[in-house]
Design a protein around this motif. Structure first.
Motif, short mmCIF file in Angstrom:
data_model
loop_
_atom_site.label_atom_id
_atom_site.label_comp_id
_atom_site.label_asym_id
_atom_site.label_seq_id
_atom_site.Cartn_x
_atom_site.Cartn_y
_atom_site.Cartn_z
N THR A 26 0.81 -1.23 0.00
CA THR A 26 0.00 0.00 0.00
C THR A 26 0.84 1.27 0.00
O THR A 26 2.00 1.28 0.41
CB THR A 26 -0.92 0.06 1.23
N ALA A 27 0.18 2.33 -0.45
CA ALA A 27 0.73 3.68 -0.35
C ALA A 27 -0.17 4.44 0.62
O ALA A 27 -1.40 4.47 0.44
CB ALA A 27 0.74 4.36 -1.71
N ARG A 28 0.42 4.99 1.66
CA ARG A 28 -0.35 5.81 2.61
C ARG A 28 -0.22 7.25 2.12
O ARG A 28 0.89 7.77 2.00
CB ARG A 28 0.18 5.66 4.03
N VAL A 29 -1.36 7.86 1.83
CA VAL A 29 -1.38 9.16 1.16
C VAL A 29 -2.17 10.16 2.00
O VAL A 29 -3.26 9.83 2.49
CB VAL A 29 -2.04 9.01 -0.23
N ILE A 30 -1.64 11.37 2.15
CA ILE A 30 -2.40 12.45 2.77
C ILE A 30 -2.84 13.37 1.64
O ILE A 30 -2.07 13.67 0.74
CB ILE A 30 -1.60 13.21 3.85
N GLY A 31 -4.10 13.73 1.70
CA GLY A 31 -4.63 14.60 0.65
C GLY A 31 -5.99 15.14 1.04
O GLY A 31 -6.57 14.75 2.04
N GLY A 32 -6.47 16.03 0.20
CA GLY A 32 -7.79 16.60 0.39
C GLY A 32 -8.83 15.77 -0.33
O GLY A 32 -8.50 15.01 -1.25
N ASN A 33 -10.07 15.91 0.11
CA ASN A 33 -11.20 15.20 -0.49
C ASN A 33 -11.05 13.68 -0.36
O ASN A 33 -11.42 12.93 -1.25
CB ASN A 33 -11.41 15.60 -1.95
N GLN A 34 -10.50 13.25 0.74
CA GLN A 34 -10.42 11.83 1.06
C GLN A 34 -11.48 11.59 2.14
O GLN A 34 -11.28 12.00 3.28
CB GLN A 34 -9.01 11.44 1.51
N SER A 35 -12.60 11.04 1.73
CA SER A 35 -13.78 10.91 2.59
C SER A 35 -14.24 12.27 3.09
O SER A 35 -14.66 12.42 4.24
CB SER A 35 -13.51 9.96 3.77
N GLY A 36 -14.13 13.27 2.22
CA GLY A 36 -14.63 14.60 2.54
C GLY A 36 -13.74 15.43 3.45
O GLY A 36 -14.14 16.47 3.93
N ARG A 37 -12.54 14.99 3.66
CA ARG A 37 -11.65 15.73 4.57
C ARG A 37 -10.20 15.59 4.15
O ARG A 37 -9.88 14.84 3.24
CB ARG A 37 -11.83 15.25 6.01
#
Length: 147
Positions: free
Chosen positions: A120-131
């Motif tokens: 897996t790739a753990r990603v931080i971003g916007g619009n991921q489950s609305g947040r």
């Protein structure tokens, strides 16, 4: 002369893509937990769009790139446009802070790599489950890594 050489070396180090990538990760982490409805006013002011009505992962990345001193792609609001950002990197060489473009069905999503495992790739971003949050994507979903 030595001071000038030192300052030049420091400037180059601070503006290199690797440093800028780490800066993007740090910038993104500052927004962790903000929700498109609960924190709409703050996100709307930062993004320039209403995140409750517009797909906003690309807009979030554009804001983060600018805050880190990078230049987002011209159509940064479209996740797929990030396929042209920076320099391409093979997934096996990806590091935290690199931009990750994933494909989920027929759609694309963009975020910043936080960690990479064998599966897996753990990603931080916007619009991921609305947040803004950390999410896991299969390595098979990753279509591009950009630095």
């Amino acid at each position: 002369m030595k001071v000038a050489a030192f300052l030049t070396a420091a400037f180059v180090a601070l503006t290199s893509p690797e440093t800028a990538s780490a800066g993007m990760l740090a910038q993104a982490q500052q927004y962790a937990g903000l929700h498109e409805v609960k924190h709409n006013k703050r996100l709307r002011a930062a993004l320039g769009i209403n995140p409750a009505r517009t797909p906003w992962c690309g807009h979030f990345m554009g804001m983060i790139a600018r805050k880190a001193g990078r230049h987002p792609p011209q159509s940064y609001g479209i996740a797929r446009s990030w396929l042209r950002f920076g320099a391409p990197i093979k997934l096996s060489y990806a590091r935290p802070g690199d931009v990750i473009v994933v494909r989920t069905g027929r759609r694309y999503h963009v975020g910043i790599l936080s960690a990479l495992s064998k599966s897996t790739a753990r990603v931080i971003g916007g619009n991921q489950s609305g947040r803004v949050q950390l999410s896991y994507f299969s390595r098979g979903q990753v279509v591009a890594v950009r630095r």
